[in-house]
Write a protein that holds these residues in place. Structure first.
Motif, short mmCIF file in Angstrom:
data_model
loop_
_atom_site.label_atom_id
_atom_site.label_comp_id
_atom_site.label_asym_id
_atom_site.label_seq_id
_atom_site.Cartn_x
_atom_site.Cartn_y
_atom_site.Cartn_z
N VAL A 170 1.04 -0.76 0.09
CA VAL A 170 -0.48 -0.08 -0.06
C VAL A 170 0.99 1.68 -0.23
O VAL A 170 0.51 1.85 -0.58
CB VAL A 170 -1.32 -0.40 1.18
N LEU A 171 2.01 0.86 0.44
CA LEU A 171 2.90 2.12 0.40
C LEU A 171 3.67 2.30 -0.48
O LEU A 171 3.88 3.87 -0.89
CB LEU A 171 4.11 1.75 1.42
N GLU A 172 3.33 1.82 -1.47
CA GLU A 172 3.33 2.05 -3.19
C GLU A 172 3.14 2.88 -4.21
O GLU A 172 3.22 3.13 -5.25
CB GLU A 172 4.70 0.52 -3.68
N LEU A 173 1.65 2.82 -3.47
CA LEU A 173 0.65 3.97 -3.96
C LEU A 173 0.59 4.31 -5.17
O LEU A 173 1.18 5.48 -3.93
CB LEU A 173 -1.34 3.06 -4.11
N GLU A 174 -0.24 4.80 -5.98
CA GLU A 174 0.22 6.61 -6.26
C GLU A 174 -0.35 7.07 -6.24
O GLU A 174 -2.11 6.55 -5.39
CB GLU A 174 -0.14 5.95 -8.42
N ASP A 175 -0.66 8.28 -6.55
CA ASP A 175 -1.61 9.23 -5.59
C ASP A 175 -3.47 9.20 -6.09
O ASP A 175 -3.99 10.01 -5.28
CB ASP A 175 -1.02 10.99 -6.09
N GLU A 176 -3.31 9.18 -7.47
CA GLU A 176 -5.01 8.90 -7.95
C GLU A 176 -5.47 8.63 -6.71
O GLU A 176 -6.86 8.28 -6.50
CB GLU A 176 -5.05 7.74 -9.25
N TYR A 177 -4.68 6.84 -6.48
CA TYR A 177 -5.72 6.06 -5.46
C TYR A 177 -6.41 6.91 -4.10
O TYR A 177 -7.10 6.23 -2.97
CB TYR A 177 -5.01 4.66 -5.27
N TYR A 178 -5.78 7.76 -3.55
CA TYR A 178 -5.25 8.74 -2.23
C TYR A 178 -6.91 10.18 -2.38
O TYR A 178 -7.28 10.19 -1.78
CB TYR A 178 -4.72 9.18 -1.68
N HIS A 179 -7.18 10.06 -3.84
CA HIS A 179 -8.20 10.79 -4.14
C HIS A 179 -9.76 10.60 -3.77
O HIS A 179 -10.13 11.55 -2.68
CB HIS A 179 -8.49 11.14 -6.03
N GLN A 180 -10.29 9.91 -3.62
CA GLN A 180 -11.65 9.61 -3.04
C GLN A 180 -11.17 9.63 -1.87
O GLN A 180 -11.90 9.94 -0.65
CB GLN A 180 -11.76 8.38 -3.28
#
Length: 472
Positions: A170-180
């Motif tokens: 999860v620490l490596e996820l791109e920023d778009e997954y934090y929009h919602q």
């Protein structure tokens, strides 16, 4: 507070955040005040609302038509799910996750939003003494598992990630997954002017979507504990669950607003905020096992770029040289496929690379953990096991609930102090207002937060306390 820490917090408060992950971290920071978060929430939500496209959104502007509209949508979702089950019973294959690896990838990519489950309702607990908000507050405390770790939605999902060995991905996820998640946390700290938007957002989020039903079905089929998803199916029902409570809350709150048209319009905006960011459907559609494998190998390359034998060379580069730069790893993987060290869409046992990492005599045995090997195995196998459900290496499912929190020897005494303050006060308002900060998104799933949630439920919803006892 040390000067350096204070300066950092002031910088966070004043910073014009350019990415969603920063915004999520801001709202989840326990050192930042409620007032500062409320200010940030208002600014962020206004910006998000400005970019909404409401023209294509189907939403009844007549309050009386909303329950029927939602009920019809629920029927459509259930009908679609029945068609899915018919296809499966007729021999059809899984439609979301063809293997365990894809299910893992989905769980990783939805983690940011699952870790703030229910957060959008937090701001309403501050109106606990107004009965018109009680249905929505009830939904929130039920999302918090009524203070039980084994029922708290965030605890459940975190527990699932840990048991599957996925938390580090999860620490490596791109920023778009934090929009919602950023939107949900902004609603958690939104000032009173955003109450209609919160009502509308909740109305949309508590409906039963098709993807949830299919996800639950296929995770269970793959041997992955689907309790978190099944729980949402059972409590988000139209009869007496969260969907029903959402409609009752809407009707009560609507009556209190003088400008009815404005309320409906703002509620529609809140409903539309559900569609911001990546949806579960979009995540499922764009699953990419190879990208996940490359990320695993990039991480290994950071520590393995000097320990390989220089005798083995690919295109005049030693393995150490290939691994010396993370940007070369993807090209290196392509080369391994070209040289048939990795043979895709075949039994992984036919691939030399798989033998190196999975056989005890392999030179790379022990480098990759069980989760990483599962992902690599399924990526190599591809369509090889397409017709067989039995040959997947299933993840052991656990029926045991999360252990109840025990005494922490590293605790700073905060909970003990709080417990003493609560017991010494005879004023209900004082008691509840001391509990509220611990019901926040960053705190409710921790030891103090769970205890405070239980007390809050005892004070405000005694009938839910009885339900909590029956769960025990």
């Amino acid at each position: 507070m040390p000067v350096a820490v204070k300066e950092r917090l002031l910088d966070l408060i004043d910073k014009n955040h350019q990415n969603y992950c920063d915004i999520v971290n801001y709202f989840m920071n326990s050192q930042i005040t409620q007032h500062a978060k409320e200010r940030k929430a208002a600014i962020f939500l206004r910006k998000e609302i400005q970019t909404l496209n409401l023209d294509s959104l189907e939403f009844p502007l007549d309050l009386n038509k909303i329950p029927e509209w939602l009920c019809n949508d629920n029927k459509v979702q259930c009908s679609e799910y029945q068609l899915y089950k018919d296809r499966r019973s007729s021999g059809g294959e899984r439609e979301y996750f063809k293997n365990v690896s894809q299910a893992f990838e989905f769980l990783i990519k939805v983690a940011p939003v699952k870790r703030v489950d229910g957060a959008w309702l937090y701001s309403l607990v501050h109106y606990w003494n107004d009965p018109i908000f009680h249905e929505l507050i009830q939904i929130y405390v039920e999302e918090l598992g009524l203070g039980l770790a084994k029922s708290n939605h965030v605890s459940l999902f975190d527990d699932l990630l840990v048991k599957l060995g996925l938390e580090h991905f999860v620490l490596e996820l791109e920023d778009e997954y934090y929009h919602q998640p950023a939107i949900q946390l902004a609603l958690a700290y939104a000032p009173p002017e955003f109450i209609p938007e919160i009502v509308g957002f909740n109305l949309g989020y508590e409906q039963l979507p098709l993807h949830l039903l299919i996800t639950n079905y296929e995770l269970n089929e793959l041997g992955i504990n689907s309790q978190y998803f099944n729980l949402h199916i059972t409590i988000d029902n139209m009869d007496n669950g969260h969907a029903d409570l959402s409609i009752k809350a809407l009707e009560k709150i609507y009556k209190k607003f003088k400008d009815k048209d404005s309320f409906i319009e703002k509620m529609k905006i809140g409903f539309a905020l559900n569609n911001k960011g990546l949806s579960s459907r979009q995540i499922i559609k764009n699953l990419n096992s190879e990208a996940l494998v490359v990320n695993i190998l990039k991480r290994k390359a950071l520590v393995g770029n000097v320990i390989h034998n220089d005798k083995c060379k690919f295109n005049n580069r030693s393995i150490n040289e290939w691994l010396s730069e993370p940007n070369l790893v993807e090209e290196f993987v392509e080369l391994l496929i070209e040289k048939q060290w990795i043979i895709l869409n075949q039994d992984p046992e036919q691939s030399r690379f798989w033998k190196l990492i999975s056989h005890e005599e392999g030179k790379m045995y022990g480098v990759f953990n069980a989760t990483e090997k599962q992902i690599i195995h399924d990526w190599i196998a591809g369509d090889y096991f397409k017709q067989s459900h039995s040959k997947y290496k299933k993840v052991s499912s656990t029926s045991s609930a999360i252990d109840e929190f025990m005494f922490s020897y590293l605790a700073d005494g905060e909970l003990e102090t709080l417990q003493q303050q609560i017991s010494e006060s005879g004023n209900l308002a004082v008691k509840i207002n001391k509990l509220l900060p611990y019901l926040a998104p960053h705190a409710h799933h921790k030891e103090a937060g769970l205890w405070c949630t239980q007390r809050f439920v005892d004070y405000l919803f005694p009938f839910l306390s009885e339900k909590k006892s029956s769960i025990h």
